[in-house]
Scaffold this active site. Structure first.
Site, short mmCIF file in Angstrom:
data_model
loop_
_atom_site.label_atom_id
_atom_site.label_comp_id
_atom_site.label_asym_id
_atom_site.label_seq_id
_atom_site.Cartn_x
_atom_site.Cartn_y
_atom_site.Cartn_z
CD GLU A 182 -2.78 1.07 2.54
OE1 GLU A 182 -3.91 1.55 2.48
OE2 GLU A 182 -2.32 0.55 3.59
CB CYS A 187 -4.27 -1.77 4.54
SG CYS A 187 -3.31 -1.39 6.03
CE LYS A 221 -7.46 0.91 3.57
NZ LYS A 221 -6.27 1.61 4.12
#
Length: 282
Positions: free
Chosen positions: A43, A169, A127
């Site tokens: 990321e 993440c 995301k």
């Protein structure tokens, strides 16, 4: 392909986008030289804490842009499939032939793009879960929603290595997303990340292994791993986990790669012997 080699790249990215790109280039080459057919970047690989993300953002598909041009060229140069960590995009994904909408509020979409061996974009995942939390470290408060707009689409794509599910993440803490990927028959899930040292020490490995076990899939966690500035430190420990929850390779700190072979026949045999998919009740 039955047996394929995959790699995760671990970086310690800074605010210097050109230095980060140079590091990514070197590490991608190392992974390709090790025989990896699919490589995953972390990321924020291109810039970490370099100020407002919008200054680095691009329109999806702009191969003249610094980031997408670099990523496309790397995939072509090495003949690999490249899961490009995350980069900031100014446009929402286009749907049903409608042109992509431009974000106008100063925020960007944190997007994980997948490039094929010819350098074309074959998938985009934005995301879904944003990291708006308080952590007991020097930064103390993280507020991704100030800079990012969350995505809302689950993404699975067929690659030459495996059927690939995309996450980023903080998504790792939301098993319902991984269950959706499992329902879509994902065989491999990528998790480009920048976990804090505090939360990583507590939860990173156990969550990666749990997501692999409960969804009977390979999981690749490609992380940032070191001190980025006076306030920001990330946990690293990039790793590749198999469907039984075994850690096949791990790198604790600093720049480098982790590499492992994935065995799809073994994965399918595990799913046959322990048919979790057909045993679901909810």
């Amino acid at each position: 392909m039955v047996h394929s080699r995959v790699a995760a790249v671990q970086m310690v990215s800074s605010a210097d986008i050109h230095a980060n790109i140079a590091s990514a280039s070197r590490l991608i080459a190392k992974a390709a030289a090790a025989g990896a057919a699919l490589v995953v970047l972390p990321e924020n690989f291109a810039v970490l804490d370099g100020g407002p993300q919008a200054q680095f953002a691009e329109h999806e598909g702009d191969m003249n842009g610094l980031l997408q041009g670099f990523l496309s060229a790397q995939a072509r140069l090495h003949g690999i499939e490249l899961v490009a960590g995350t980069i900031p995009l100014l446009t929402r994904p286009s749907r049903d032939g409608v042109d992509a909408e431009l974000l106008t509020d100063g925020r960007v979409r944190p997007a994980s793009l997948v490039f094929d061996r010819q350098g074309g974009i074959i998938a985009r995942y934005d995301k879904m879960h944003l990291f708006d939390v308080e952590v007991s470290d020097r930064q103390a408060r993280y507020a991704e929603s100030d800079s990012f707009e969350a995505g809302d689409e689950v993404v699975v794509v067929d690659t030459g290595v495996a059927r690939l599910g995309l996450t980023i993440c903080y998504d790792l803490r939301f098993p319902e997303l991984f269950r959706r990927l499992f329902n879509e028959r994902a065989e491999l899930v990528t998790v480009p990340s920048a976990f804090t040292r505090v939360t990583g020490e507590a939860h990173w490995e156990v969550l990666l292994r749990a997501r692999a076990i409960e969804n009977q899939c390979y999981v690749i966690g490609a992380g940032q791993g070191g001190v980025h500035n006076e306030r920001r430190e990330t946990y690293g420990h990039s790793m590749i986990v198999d469907p039984w929850g075994r850690v096949l390779d791990v790198l604790a700190d600093g720049e480098g790669i982790v590499v492992a072979d994935i065995d799809l026949p073994a994965l399918h045999e595990l799913r046959r012997k322990m048919p979790v998919f057909s045993h679901r009740r909810l």
